[in-house]
Design a protein around this motif. Structure first.
Motif, PDB file in Angstrom:
ATOM      1  N   LYS A 285       7.390  -8.521  -3.023  1.00 23.69           N
ATOM      2  CA  LYS A 285       5.952  -8.292  -2.904  1.00 23.69           C
ATOM      3  C   LYS A 285       5.710  -6.797  -2.901  1.00 23.69           C
ATOM      4  O   LYS A 285       6.399  -6.055  -2.210  1.00 23.69           O
ATOM      5  N   ILE A 286       4.729  -6.347  -3.683  1.00 22.17           N
ATOM      6  CA  ILE A 286       4.410  -4.918  -3.751  1.00 22.17           C
ATOM      7  C   ILE A 286       2.893  -4.743  -3.822  1.00 22.17           C
ATOM      8  O   ILE A 286       2.187  -5.562  -4.412  1.00 22.17           O
TER       9      ILE A 286
ATOM     10  N   PHE B 150       3.662 -16.187   3.843  1.00 20.50           N
ATOM     11  CA  PHE B 150       4.447 -15.931   5.048  1.00 20.50           C
ATOM     12  C   PHE B 150       5.152 -14.579   5.012  1.00 20.50           C
ATOM     13  O   PHE B 150       5.992 -14.305   5.846  1.00 20.50           O
ATOM     14  N   ILE B 151       4.842 -13.737   4.026  1.00 21.24           N
ATOM     15  CA  ILE B 151       5.592 -12.502   3.827  1.00 21.24           C
ATOM     16  C   ILE B 151       4.688 -11.279   3.999  1.00 21.24           C
ATOM     17  O   ILE B 151       4.188 -10.710   3.037  1.00 21.24           O
TER      18      ILE B 151
ATOM     19  N   GLY C 194      -0.417 -11.165  -9.962  1.00 21.86           N
ATOM     20  CA  GLY C 194      -0.645  -9.723  -9.959  1.00 21.86           C
ATOM     21  C   GLY C 194       0.054  -9.034 -11.113  1.00 21.86           C
ATOM     22  O   GLY C 194       0.296  -9.630 -12.167  1.00 21.86           O
ATOM     23  N   GLN C 195       0.378  -7.767 -10.910  1.00 26.00           N
ATOM     24  CA  GLN C 195       1.085  -6.972 -11.917  1.00 26.00           C
ATOM     25  C   GLN C 195       2.113  -6.101 -11.216  1.00 26.00           C
ATOM     26  O   GLN C 195       1.827  -5.495 -10.191  1.00 26.00           O
ATOM     27  N   ILE C 196       3.307  -6.057 -11.797  1.00 25.19           N
ATOM     28  CA  ILE C 196       4.369  -5.188 -11.293  1.00 25.19           C
ATOM     29  C   ILE C 196       4.780  -4.288 -12.445  1.00 25.19           C
ATOM     30  O   ILE C 196       5.154  -4.764 -13.513  1.00 25.19           O
TER      31      ILE C 196
ATOM     32  N   ASN D 108       4.789  -0.367   1.301  1.00 25.80           N
ATOM     33  CA  ASN D 108       3.964  -1.021   0.298  1.00 25.80           C
ATOM     34  C   ASN D 108       4.755  -2.038  -0.526  1.00 25.80           C
ATOM     35  O   ASN D 108       4.230  -2.600  -1.480  1.00 25.80           O
ATOM     36  N   ALA D 109       6.020  -2.287  -0.154  1.00 25.58           N
ATOM     37  CA  ALA D 109       6.828  -3.285  -0.854  1.00 25.58           C
ATOM     38  C   ALA D 109       7.849  -3.865   0.114  1.00 25.58           C
ATOM     39  O   ALA D 109       8.252  -3.218   1.078  1.00 25.58           O
TER      40      ALA D 109
END
Length: 145
Positions: A53-54, A19-20, A75-77, A27-28
């Motif tokens: 979220k990015i 939902f985001i 993912g990866q941050i 991009n974030a």
């Protein structure tokens, strides 16, 4: 019997990452979905939680004036700690704590999603998460659990 001193649980239904969407040209994003002013023994503070979220794009700087924790869900941050010059590659299951005064840059080569909890009021509730809080039904004092 239900005690008049008990505080009901808050439940946010369907507060999932689907939902985001990212804002146009960004991009974030942060998606605050719950905030409460706590009743602590030292002084009142806010406790807010949500999703971060990015996606691949420019690095996103952050200088912390509050505490925050992030737990990576997928993912990866990548987080460049400007105090040490070390870039931490956070993957699912990794947890990070940002102290007041921490200065970092967030980035990713693909995408990443994290759950966060912070000691600040809600900035701007994410429109797709509004209205998902369950209604609290009051029980009279003679109700049983």
């Amino acid at each position: 019997m239900v005690s008049a001193n008990l505080v009901p649980l808050t439940v946010i239904k369907g507060a999932g990452s689907e939902f985001i969407p990212l804002p146009q040209g960004e991009n974030a994003t942060l998606a605050d979905f719950h905030s409460i002013q706590t009743k602590t023994t030292h002084s009142p503070a806010y406790f807010t939680s949500g999703f971060y979220k990015i996606e691949a794009g420019p690095a996103r700087p952050a200088h912390y004036t509050f505490e925050e924790t992030k737990y990576v869900l997928n993912g990866q941050i990548d987080v460049l700690d400007e105090a040490t010059g070390i870039t931490h590659h956070l993957v699912p299951g990794d947890f990070a704590f940002f102290n007041v005064g921490t200065k970092v840059k967030f980035s990713t080569k693909s995408s990443g999603l994290a759950f966060y909890a912070v000691t600040r009021p809600v900035r701007s509730p994410h429109p797709n998460l509004q209205g998902r809080e369950e209604e609290k039904k009051k029980k009279n004092k003679s109700s049983r659990l």
